[in-house]
Design a protein around this motif. Sequence first.
Motif, PDB file in Angstrom:
ATOM      1  N   PRO A 187       0.845  -1.203   0.000  1.00  0.00           N
ATOM      2  CA  PRO A 187       0.000   0.000   0.000  1.00  0.00           C
ATOM      3  C   PRO A 187       0.880   1.252   0.000  1.00  0.00           C
ATOM      4  O   PRO A 187       1.923   1.286   0.653  1.00  0.00           O
ATOM      5  CB  PRO A 187      -0.793  -0.122   1.313  1.00  0.00           C
ATOM      6  N   LEU A 188       0.474   2.255  -0.742  1.00  0.00           N
ATOM      7  CA  LEU A 188       1.276   3.468  -0.852  1.00  0.00           C
ATOM      8  C   LEU A 188       1.301   4.209   0.482  1.00  0.00           C
ATOM      9  O   LEU A 188       0.254   4.533   1.049  1.00  0.00           O
ATOM     10  CB  LEU A 188       0.708   4.374  -1.943  1.00  0.00           C
ATOM     11  N   ASP A 189       2.500   4.464   0.974  1.00  0.00           N
ATOM     12  CA  ASP A 189       2.704   5.212   2.216  1.00  0.00           C
ATOM     13  C   ASP A 189       2.939   6.675   1.838  1.00  0.00           C
ATOM     14  O   ASP A 189       3.987   7.023   1.285  1.00  0.00           O
ATOM     15  CB  ASP A 189       3.912   4.639   2.964  1.00  0.00           C
ATOM     16  N   PHE A 190       1.975   7.539   2.135  1.00  0.00           N
ATOM     17  CA  PHE A 190       2.066   8.927   1.687  1.00  0.00           C
ATOM     18  C   PHE A 190       3.137   9.718   2.434  1.00  0.00           C
ATOM     19  O   PHE A 190       3.719  10.655   1.879  1.00  0.00           O
ATOM     20  CB  PHE A 190       0.699   9.607   1.814  1.00  0.00           C
ATOM     21  N   ASP A 191       3.416   9.353   3.674  1.00  0.00           N
ATOM     22  CA  ASP A 191       4.506  10.020   4.399  1.00  0.00           C
ATOM     23  C   ASP A 191       5.850   9.693   3.753  1.00  0.00           C
ATOM     24  O   ASP A 191       6.695  10.573   3.547  1.00  0.00           O
ATOM     25  CB  ASP A 191       4.504   9.589   5.869  1.00  0.00           C
TER      26      ASP A 191
ATOM     27  N   GLU B 117      -9.964   4.071  -2.180  1.00  0.00           N
ATOM     28  CA  GLU B 117     -10.679   4.658  -1.052  1.00  0.00           C
ATOM     29  C   GLU B 117      -9.978   5.920  -0.549  1.00  0.00           C
ATOM     30  O   GLU B 117      -8.803   6.164  -0.845  1.00  0.00           O
ATOM     31  CB  GLU B 117     -10.771   3.633   0.085  1.00  0.00           C
ATOM     32  N   LYS B 118     -10.700   6.725   0.198  1.00  0.00           N
ATOM     33  CA  LYS B 118     -10.173   7.944   0.828  1.00  0.00           C
ATOM     34  C   LYS B 118      -9.542   8.904  -0.180  1.00  0.00           C
ATOM     35  O   LYS B 118      -8.619   9.654   0.148  1.00  0.00           O
ATOM     36  CB  LYS B 118      -9.150   7.584   1.915  1.00  0.00           C
ATOM     37  N   ARG B 119     -10.015   8.842  -1.412  1.00  0.00           N
ATOM     38  CA  ARG B 119      -9.567   9.785  -2.440  1.00  0.00           C
ATOM     39  C   ARG B 119      -8.044   9.811  -2.579  1.00  0.00           C
ATOM     40  O   ARG B 119      -7.421  10.869  -2.715  1.00  0.00           O
ATOM     41  CB  ARG B 119     -10.083  11.187  -2.120  1.00  0.00           C
ATOM     42  N   GLN B 120      -7.431   8.644  -2.577  1.00  0.00           N
ATOM     43  CA  GLN B 120      -5.975   8.586  -2.685  1.00  0.00           C
ATOM     44  C   GLN B 120      -5.474   9.007  -4.059  1.00  0.00           C
ATOM     45  O   GLN B 120      -4.371   9.535  -4.179  1.00  0.00           O
ATOM     46  CB  GLN B 120      -5.476   7.165  -2.363  1.00  0.00           C
TER      47      GLN B 120
END
Length: 394
Positions: free
Chosen positions: A193-197, A274-277
């Motif tokens: 899963p893409l980690d945005f941090d 989901e969550k507008r990623q």
Amino acid sequence: MASPFSGKFSPALAGIFRILCRPRSVRQAYAEPSRLHRGGVIQSQRAKSTWISGDLLENPPIEQQRNGTTSSRTDAENVHGQARMLRKSGDPGRMKEDRKPGKGKVTAEGDDVVFGMNPVVLALRQRRRRFFRLFITEAKSLSQEPLMREIVRLAGEMNIPMVKVEPAVLHTLSSNRPHQGICLDTTSLLPEPLDFDALKRELNTALRSDRKSQLWLFLDSVMDPMNFGAILRSAYFFGVDRILIFNGCPLTATVSKASAGIMEIIPISVVADEKRQLPTFFTMIKEANWQVVVTGSKNELEEAASVGGQSKRRTMASLTANGNVLLVLGNEHDGVNREILRFSDQMVCIDAGKEDLLEDANCLNVSVAAGVILSHITLKRKHPEETTTATATV
């Protein structure tokens, strides 16, 4: 004089006689019911062998003490040694099984079966999965190919049971795809899963002047596993630094085979729906001053131009590949998501070699298009002067 095995007790006595005539290591394996595991696997420490469905295949290399010296037996020597042992045991039933192994029904313990030489060896090297059993044909077990010898060595190091089976069993395990005589029972490989941090830190690092320009690939709803695998192989060859997927094909064994095993080694991240990623990801890319290059057919780009994308259209010759680039490839049927199009800086279409193309065949397969465009970007980056001259000539 009547035979001691005549009469109603002869089958039972004959069975006992056959067991007693077997070598001690074989009797020991039969005498250890507590070692029976799922799939009929019996591990015999004394025999240092793996028994599965009546077939014996030792896990090489096996170090054996002979007259005070240590020798390492090859896989071929192990198999021939098994045949000699079975012949000496006087058990015609066992000898028949050795000639025709793995005739019974075989089911996989894991939820995926990797098949083919390259995918199997790369999966074993990376160790990103959990492995259960290695299924091979008898001919493959005798092979001295360097790749096969490495597979056998890695399986032995990880104590993966190796099972000799008929080719028909491998046809079933691989769903009749080209397995090259080998299948690996394993768990599925999942994208990260893409980690945005972590993404934010990575984008900031990419802005540094001492870093080479990055090339990332974004696959928007690419669903066909053969296309997906071929794209992964091209991406690896042309030096793509990162691959991201959105609403696409899962990482299956078919994808691994189509990629020649590259799926096992290349990092793949998933952008969730989901969550507008999706808009969050592209907003971060744009804020970091990356070039977003979207690909599509002539018809798709004409449709995009009608909603304000005319100034973004590029030919392959006029494509700009300087700096950090995110290349976007769309779905086989619908192309790139409209939500992604509004973030694009350049929209590229590959020029056809003829004008009168059939309407149903007026574009390239997405995996072929990926190879063409990645090759062009690589050429522009490696030889900017030559491509500039070619563009001026055109």
